[in-house]
Design a protein around this motif. Structure first.
Motif, PDB file in Angstrom:
ATOM      1  N   SER A  56      26.433  39.403  60.587  1.00  0.00           N
ATOM      2  CA  SER A  56      25.395  38.399  60.777  1.00  0.00           C
ATOM      3  C   SER A  56      24.936  37.798  59.458  1.00  0.00           C
ATOM      4  O   SER A  56      24.991  38.456  58.418  1.00  0.00           O
ATOM      5  CB  SER A  56      24.199  39.035  61.491  1.00  0.00           C
ATOM      6  N   ALA A  57      24.458  36.569  59.540  1.00  0.00           N
ATOM      7  CA  ALA A  57      23.840  35.924  58.390  1.00  0.00           C
ATOM      8  C   ALA A  57      22.387  36.376  58.234  1.00  0.00           C
ATOM      9  O   ALA A  57      21.750  36.092  57.224  1.00  0.00           O
ATOM     10  CB  ALA A  57      23.903  34.404  58.545  1.00  0.00           C
ATOM     11  N   ARG A  58      21.861  37.064  59.233  1.00  0.00           N
ATOM     12  CA  ARG A  58      20.484  37.548  59.178  1.00  0.00           C
ATOM     13  C   ARG A  58      20.397  38.705  58.182  1.00  0.00           C
ATOM     14  O   ARG A  58      21.027  39.739  58.366  1.00  0.00           O
ATOM     15  CB  ARG A  58      20.014  38.028  60.547  1.00  0.00           C
ATOM     16  N   THR A  59      19.603  38.508  57.151  1.00  0.00           N
ATOM     17  CA  THR A  59      19.522  39.510  56.083  1.00  0.00           C
ATOM     18  C   THR A  59      18.188  40.250  56.053  1.00  0.00           C
ATOM     19  O   THR A  59      18.015  41.164  55.256  1.00  0.00           O
ATOM     20  CB  THR A  59      19.741  38.850  54.704  1.00  0.00           C
ATOM     21  N   ARG A  60      17.266  39.873  56.929  1.00  0.00           N
ATOM     22  CA  ARG A  60      15.969  40.550  56.934  1.00  0.00           C
ATOM     23  C   ARG A  60      16.123  41.995  57.403  1.00  0.00           C
ATOM     24  O   ARG A  60      16.868  42.279  58.345  1.00  0.00           O
ATOM     25  CB  ARG A  60      14.979  39.826  57.853  1.00  0.00           C
ATOM     26  N   GLU A  61      15.412  42.863  56.753  1.00  0.00           N
ATOM     27  CA  GLU A  61      15.485  44.286  57.085  1.00  0.00           C
ATOM     28  C   GLU A  61      15.143  44.540  58.548  1.00  0.00           C
ATOM     29  O   GLU A  61      15.809  45.338  59.217  1.00  0.00           O
ATOM     30  CB  GLU A  61      14.557  45.093  56.168  1.00  0.00           C
ATOM     31  N   LYS A  93      18.097  44.006  60.841  1.00  0.00           N
ATOM     32  CA  LYS A  93      19.057  45.107  60.730  1.00  0.00           C
ATOM     33  C   LYS A  93      18.557  46.331  61.479  1.00  0.00           C
ATOM     34  O   LYS A  93      19.311  46.956  62.230  1.00  0.00           O
ATOM     35  CB  LYS A  93      19.296  45.456  59.263  1.00  0.00           C
ATOM     36  N   TYR A 150      26.151  47.406  60.376  1.00  0.00           N
ATOM     37  CA  TYR A 150      25.618  46.056  60.189  1.00  0.00           C
ATOM     38  C   TYR A 150      26.151  45.525  58.873  1.00  0.00           C
ATOM     39  O   TYR A 150      25.945  46.132  57.825  1.00  0.00           O
ATOM     40  CB  TYR A 150      24.089  46.105  60.158  1.00  0.00           C
ATOM     41  N   THR A 210      26.341  42.038  56.467  1.00  0.00           N
ATOM     42  CA  THR A 210      25.800  40.692  56.300  1.00  0.00           C
ATOM     43  C   THR A 210      26.865  39.756  55.738  1.00  0.00           C
ATOM     44  O   THR A 210      27.713  40.158  54.945  1.00  0.00           O
ATOM     45  CB  THR A 210      24.563  40.678  55.374  1.00  0.00           C
ATOM     46  N   LYS A 211      26.825  38.523  56.225  1.00  0.00           N
ATOM     47  CA  LYS A 211      27.751  37.487  55.761  1.00  0.00           C
ATOM     48  C   LYS A 211      27.262  36.968  54.417  1.00  0.00           C
ATOM     49  O   LYS A 211      26.053  36.846  54.231  1.00  0.00           O
ATOM     50  CB  LYS A 211      27.806  36.328  56.759  1.00  0.00           C
TER      51      LYS A 211
END
Length: 129
Positions: free
Chosen positions: A83-88, A91, A102, A104-105
């Motif tokens: 995922s491009a979602r990087t918020r903790e 995850k 998990y 991250t892209k």
């Protein structure tokens, strides 16, 4: 004697990323099934019974966390989120709902393959117990 390949369902709406992941997996001896929407993925889960799922959270028709919930309602198949979602918190939510890993892209093909091998190894170890 034919070698049985692990089937991996790639659920990713970005065609270029889906293609790239599929190419890396195929080149490394995996059978690849591709889905571009959550609806399509849910249909393919029933039809193909994959050995592992690679899941993007940002799909056009539903959130990937909803797919994790659905899968965990009836299966322990390994799920690796990409995922491009990087918020903790994103995850944590995905992992707490049942994702096994998990990523991250952007990510490298070698790292993805290592995480796939690990997830499949853990699944087989648990099945042998």
């Amino acid at each position: 004697m034919a070698v049985i390949k692990d089937k991996i369902l790639v659920i990713e709406d970005e065609k270029s990323i889906n293609y790239l992941i599929g190419t890396v997996l195929t080149a490394n001896g995996y059978d690849v099934i591709k889905a571009y929407t959550g609806t399509e993925a849910c249909q393919m889960l029933d039809a193909y019974c994959p050995d592992l799922i690679i899941l993007d959270l940002g799909l056009p028709d539903m959130d990937g966390v909803d797919i994790i919930r659905r899968i965990r309602g009836w299966s322990v198949v390994p799920i690796i989120v990409v995922s491009a979602r990087t918020r903790e918190r994103d995850k944590i939510e995905a992992l707490d709902l049942g994702a096994d890993d998990y990523l991250t892209k952007p990510f490298g093909g070698g790292e993805l393959l290592a995480r796939i091998r690990t997830a499949l190894r853990h699944t087989r170890t648990q099945a042998a117990d």
